[in-house]
Write an enzyme that holds these catalytic residues in place. Structure first.
Site, PDB file in Angstrom:
ATOM      1  CE  LYS A  54    -107.638  15.624 -53.382  1.00 48.97           C
ATOM      2  NZ  LYS A  54    -106.894  16.844 -53.623  1.00 48.97           N
ATOM      3  CD  GLN A  98    -106.874  20.331 -52.894  1.00 50.00           C
ATOM      4  OE1 GLN A  98    -106.533  19.173 -52.679  1.00 50.00           O
ATOM      5  NE2 GLN A  98    -107.620  20.663 -53.930  1.00 50.00           N
ATOM      6  CG  ASP A 121    -100.950  15.974 -55.821  1.00 54.50           C
ATOM      7  OD1 ASP A 121    -101.962  15.426 -56.284  1.00 54.50           O
ATOM      8  OD2 ASP A 121    -100.990  16.918 -55.016  1.00 54.50           O
TER       9      ASP A 121
END
Ligand code: GUN
Length: 297
Positions: A54, A98, A121
């Site tokens: 990422k 995460q 997200d």
């Protein structure tokens, strides 16, 4: 006939180019660089790989990447304090915590502490609600990537029968919402569904996201259907070599389906590309800049 192989790598490369070009426009026109903060707690090896990828792709797209790597013993208070600091940082347009988090940390509590507009997200409970009620919010990256590939393949999805296999908050549920919004008739099924084969055999679109290697049999697929395989499973098929396989028996399904995503090289590359796209979208919305076409659902 062999199915058309939907090339997720190529679609992701095209999307990343679109993102990079808009980032360059934002820098030149407004002097603003979109920024993504990634928070990793602990040392989960798979998470470390994802996070590195990422960060690399964020920088390659011309954006700022802010990395926060915290020890596994980080307390809830410490993580909430960091999330709050990032919520208030005007350089940060997107925040990603995460998952999975270490067991002592409540994932939903942490996700819901992220400012709604920075939740790239799309996991925040209010973003889930916005999607379910057809309103503008942040859309989870994996189902967004699947939707983009389906639109690219079909043009319009209107009237198609779609079956979504798997009911996670991260993929299955938002995938079903997105397909509904594009006027598909959607059936949601899962590992406990009875007559799974029969239901799958009626679908024009099969989106498999239940996390069971090779679970969906080739003969269940309707001839000519499109198969989107979200599964990423590492298994040994008897020869001692660990391989990545999807939730669909690809070798069998590719002879029956009209189009299919491979694993690897299908949905996977689109997920991070959509994260970059969501970060640009979040940046544009936070400054009330016009939103570029083709970066969200
Ligand atoms: N862990 C595995 N995939 C993801 C993802 O897309 N987002 C977050 N936050 N954690 C993950």
């Amino acid at each position: 006939m062999t199915a058309h192989i939907i090339d997720g790598k190529a679609s992701a490369a095209t999307l990343r180019e679109r993102v990079a070009s808009h980032v360059s426009h934002l820098k030149q026109t407004y002097g603003i660089t979109p920024g993504l903060a990634v928070v990793l707690v602990g040392e989960d090896p798979a998470s470390q790989v994802y996070v590195r990828s990422k960060e690399k792709q964020t920088i390659e797209a011309g954006m700022n990447s802010y990395e926060h790597k915290l020890p596994a013993g980080t307390t809830a208070g410490e993580l909430l304090a960091l999330i709050n600091q990032l919520n208030n940082d005007p350089q940060v347009h997107g925040i990603l915590v995460q998952l999975p988090l270490p067991e002592h940390l409540d994932e939903m509590l942490m996700i819901n502490a992220i400012a709604l507009a920075k939740d790239v997200d799309g996991f925040h409970i209010s973003n889930a609600g916005l999607l379910a009620t057809g309103q503008k919010g942040m859309v989870p990256c994996t189902p967004l990537g699947c939707l983009m590939m389906l639109r690219e393949h079909y043009g319009s999805l209107s009237g198609l029968n779609a079956v979504v296999i798997g009911r996670s908050n991260i993929v299955g549920k938002p995938m079903a919402q997105l397909l509904l919004r594009d006027n598909c008739s959607v059936t949601m099924v899962h590992s406990r569904t009875q007559n799974l084969a029969e239901i799958v055999s009626r679908a024009d679109i099969v989106a498999a996201a239940l996390g069971r290697p090779l679970f969906i049999q080739g003969e269940w697929i309707k001839p000519g259907a499109t198969v989107i395989d979200v599964g990423i499973n590492r298994i040994d098929q008897g020869d001692g070599i660990m391989r990545l396989v999807g939730d669909v028996d690809y070798e069998a399904a590719k002879n029956i389906a009209g189009a299919i995503t491979p694993v690897p090289g299908g949905v996977g590359p689109m997920t991070i590309a959509c994260l970059l796209a969501n970060t640009v979208t979040a940046c544009c919305r936070s400054h009330s800049f016009p939103e570029p076409a083709g970066l969200t659902a």
